[in-house]
Motif scaffolding. Structure first.
Motif, short mmCIF file in Angstrom:
data_model
loop_
_atom_site.label_atom_id
_atom_site.label_comp_id
_atom_site.label_asym_id
_atom_site.label_seq_id
_atom_site.Cartn_x
_atom_site.Cartn_y
_atom_site.Cartn_z
N ARG A 213 0.83 -1.20 0.00
CA ARG A 213 0.00 0.00 0.00
C ARG A 213 0.87 1.25 0.00
NH1 ARG A 213 -4.06 -0.31 3.14
NH2 ARG A 213 -3.92 -2.57 3.38
N LEU A 214 0.26 2.35 -0.42
CA LEU A 214 0.92 3.63 -0.48
C LEU A 214 0.82 4.34 0.87
CD1 LEU A 214 2.13 6.05 -2.20
CD2 LEU A 214 -0.25 6.74 -2.57
N LYS A 215 1.89 4.96 1.31
CA LYS A 215 1.84 5.82 2.48
C LYS A 215 1.64 7.25 2.03
CE LYS A 215 4.74 3.04 5.56
NZ LYS A 215 5.99 3.03 6.40
N VAL A 216 0.58 7.87 2.53
CA VAL A 216 0.30 9.27 2.25
C VAL A 216 0.74 10.08 3.47
CG1 VAL A 216 -1.47 10.99 1.73
CG2 VAL A 216 -1.62 8.70 0.73
N PHE A 217 1.73 10.94 3.27
CA PHE A 217 2.34 11.64 4.40
C PHE A 217 1.54 12.90 4.74
CE2 PHE A 217 5.86 9.31 2.38
CZ PHE A 217 6.23 8.51 3.46
N GLY A 218 0.52 12.72 5.57
CA GLY A 218 -0.25 13.85 6.07
C GLY A 218 -1.53 14.10 5.29
N ASP A 219 -2.62 14.31 6.03
CA ASP A 219 -3.88 14.70 5.40
C ASP A 219 -4.48 15.91 6.12
OD1 ASP A 219 -4.67 13.57 7.79
OD2 ASP A 219 -6.29 12.36 6.92
N ASP A 220 -3.61 16.69 6.77
CA ASP A 220 -4.06 17.85 7.52
C ASP A 220 -3.41 19.14 7.03
OD1 ASP A 220 -1.53 17.19 8.38
OD2 ASP A 220 -1.96 17.45 10.52
N TYR A 221 -2.95 19.14 5.78
CA TYR A 221 -2.41 20.36 5.20
C TYR A 221 -3.55 21.31 4.82
CZ TYR A 221 2.26 18.28 4.70
OH TYR A 221 3.49 17.72 4.93
N PRO A 222 -3.28 22.60 4.73
CA PRO A 222 -4.31 23.56 4.31
C PRO A 222 -4.53 23.53 2.80
CG PRO A 222 -2.26 24.72 4.75
CD PRO A 222 -2.03 23.27 5.14
N THR A 223 -4.98 22.37 2.31
CA THR A 223 -5.28 22.16 0.89
C THR A 223 -6.70 21.63 0.76
OG1 THR A 223 -4.43 19.90 0.94
CG2 THR A 223 -2.84 21.64 0.42
N PRO A 224 -7.29 21.62 -0.42
CA PRO A 224 -8.70 21.20 -0.55
C PRO A 224 -9.02 19.85 0.06
CG PRO A 224 -8.00 22.29 -2.56
CD PRO A 224 -6.78 22.17 -1.69
N ASP A 225 -8.12 18.85 -0.04
CA ASP A 225 -8.42 17.54 0.55
C ASP A 225 -7.46 17.17 1.68
OD1 ASP A 225 -6.07 16.62 -0.68
OD2 ASP A 225 -7.11 15.71 -2.36
N GLY A 226 -6.62 18.12 2.08
CA GLY A 226 -5.73 17.89 3.20
C GLY A 226 -4.39 17.27 2.85
N THR A 227 -4.25 16.77 1.62
CA THR A 227 -2.98 16.17 1.21
C THR A 227 -2.16 17.18 0.42
OG1 THR A 227 -3.86 15.21 -0.84
CG2 THR A 227 -4.01 13.87 1.17
#
Length: 334
Positions: A213-227
Motif C-alpha cells: 500500500r501507499l503511504k500518504v504523508f499527512g492529510d491535515d495540510y491547508p489544501t482542498p483535501d488535506g494532502t
C-alpha cells in the motif's frame, strides 16, 4: 552540439538523452550508476536509433571528466548527476553535500580547464521552501528547509560566481517541479532502487502488487483535501525543456534560472484517482504523519520559460499516468 550528460542513465537523464539525440546532438554520458543501471544505455539506443557514448565514473573525478570532454569534443554540459530525495537528505545531509555540491565543483573545475562554456544545471523548486505566494515565480524568496534543496541552492550560487568570473560562460538553472511519467515506448521510466521516495513510482509499484500500500504523508495540510499539492510535469516535457535551454545558451551568456512545471497543482489523492483511472488498478493507501521537509502546496509560474525559452509543457495528467503504467507493464512483461 557535443553534449556531456551527467547522470544520463537515471530517470530524467535517460529521457533527456533521447530528446537530445532526436534533435541531432551527440551525447556522451557520465554516470556512476549509484541509482541507475547501465542497461538503460541500450534502451536509449533502441529508441534513438544510435548509441550515446557511455563512461562509468563520478563527476567529482576531474581527470575523468576532462578526458571525456576531450575525447568527445564536448562544447556543452547538462548536469543531472545528483541525489534527489528530500526525506533522505534530512536524514543524511552530509551525503547530499558530498555528492551534489562536491560533484558540481569537480565538474566546474573540469569545464574551466577545458574551456567549456555552456552548462544546463538540474536545479529544483525545492529551493523556494514553503511558498509565500502562488504560483511560484523565479523571483520568489529562497527559503530552503532541507539539505537536498540547500545543496541545489549552493550550486546555483556557485554558478552565479563562476559566471561573473568567466563572462563567456552561460549557465541555465532549470528549477524542476515534480517530474513523472515515462517515454511512450515503455522502454525507459522511473525505476528507483529500493522503496521509492517519490509519489508516482510508489503508486506504480503498489498498482503492480510489488508494494502492499501507499503511504500518504499527512492529510491535515491547508489544501482542498488535506494532502500535499504539487506541480507534476511529464518527464518528456521536462526533457524538451533541456534542449530549449541549450538553444537559449547558443545566444546568451551569464547566469539564468527558469521554472519547469505546468502551472497547476494536483493533490496526492487526485494523483491516486487519476492513476487508478488510467491503469484500471486500485491503489490502497494509508495516511501517516507528515514527512519532515515537505511543504503543503507548490506550483510554478511558467511565464518566464514560455517567454525566454519558447517552451511550455504540453502533456496532460492522463498522459503522465498512462505512460508511467505503460513503462511498468512493459517492465513486468520483461
Amino acid at each position: 552540439m557535443n553534449v556531456l550528460l551527467t547522470g544520463g542513465c537515471g530517470y530524467i537523464g535517460s529521457h533527456v538523452a533521447v530528446v537530445l539525440m532526436a534533435a541531432g546532438h551527440h551525447v556522451a554520458i557520465v554516470d556512476n550508476l549509484s541509482n541507475s543501471h547501465q542497461g538503460v544505455v541500450d534502451r536509449i539506443s533502441e529508441i534513438a536509433g544510435r548509441s550515446p557514448a557511455f563512461h562509468r565514473g563520478d563527476v567529482a573525478d576531474v581527470k575523468l571528466v576532462r578526458d571525456v570532454i576531450r575525447e568527445h569534443s564536448v562544447d556543452s554540459v547538462i548536469h543531472l548527476a545528483g541525489f534527489k530525495s528530500v526525506g533522505e537528505s534530512v536524514q543524511w545531509p552530509l551525503k547530499y553535500y558530498q555528492n551534489n555540491v562536491c560533484g558540481a565543483l569537480g565538474l566546474l573545475e573540469a569545464m574551466e580547464a577545458e574551456s567549456v562554456a555552456h552548462l544546463v544545471f538540474s536545479s529544483s523548486a525545492t529551493i523556494y521552501g514553503d511558498p509565500r505566494y502562488l504560483p511560484v515565480d523565479e523571483s520568489h524568496p529562497q527559503h530552503v528547509i532541507n539539505a537536498y534543496g540547500r545543496s541545489k541552492l549552493h550550486i546555483e550560487d556557485m554558478l552565479r560566481d563562476v559566471c561573473v568570473s568567466r563572462p563567456s560562460l552561460g549557465a541555465v538553472c532549470l528549477r524542476y517541479f515534480n517530474p513523472v511519467g515515462a517515454h511512450s515506448s515503455g522502454l525507459i521510466g522511473d525505476r528507483p532502487r529500493g522503496i521509492p521516495n517519490n509519489l508516482m513510482p510508489y503508486v506504480v509499484q503498489v498498482a503492480s502488487g510489488e508494494l502492499e500500500r501507499l503511504k500518504v504523508f499527512g492529510d491535515d495540510y491547508p489544501t482542498p483535501d488535506g494532502t500535499g499539492v504539487r506541480d507534476y510535469i511529464h518527464v518528456m516535457d521536462l526533457a524538451e525543456g533541456h534542449v530549449a535551454a541549450l538553444d537559449y545558451l547558443s545566444s546568451n551568456s551569464g547566469w539564468h534560472a527558469f521554472n519547469l512545471g505546468t502551472g497547476r497543482g494536483y493533490s496526492v489523492l487526485e494523483m491516486i484517482r487519476a492513476f487508478e483511472a488510467q491503469s484500471g488498478r486500485s491503489i490502497p493507501f494509508e495516511i501517516t504523519g507528515r514527512r519532515q521537509g515537505d511543504v503543503a502546496c507548490s506550483y510554478a509560474d511558467i511565464r518566464s520559460a514560455a517567454q525566454g525559452l519558447n517552451w511550455r509543457a504540453t502533456r496532460s495528467l492522463e498522459d503522465m499516468c498512462a505512460s508511467a503504467w505503460g513503462f511498468q507493464s512493459r517492465l513486468a512483461g520483461g
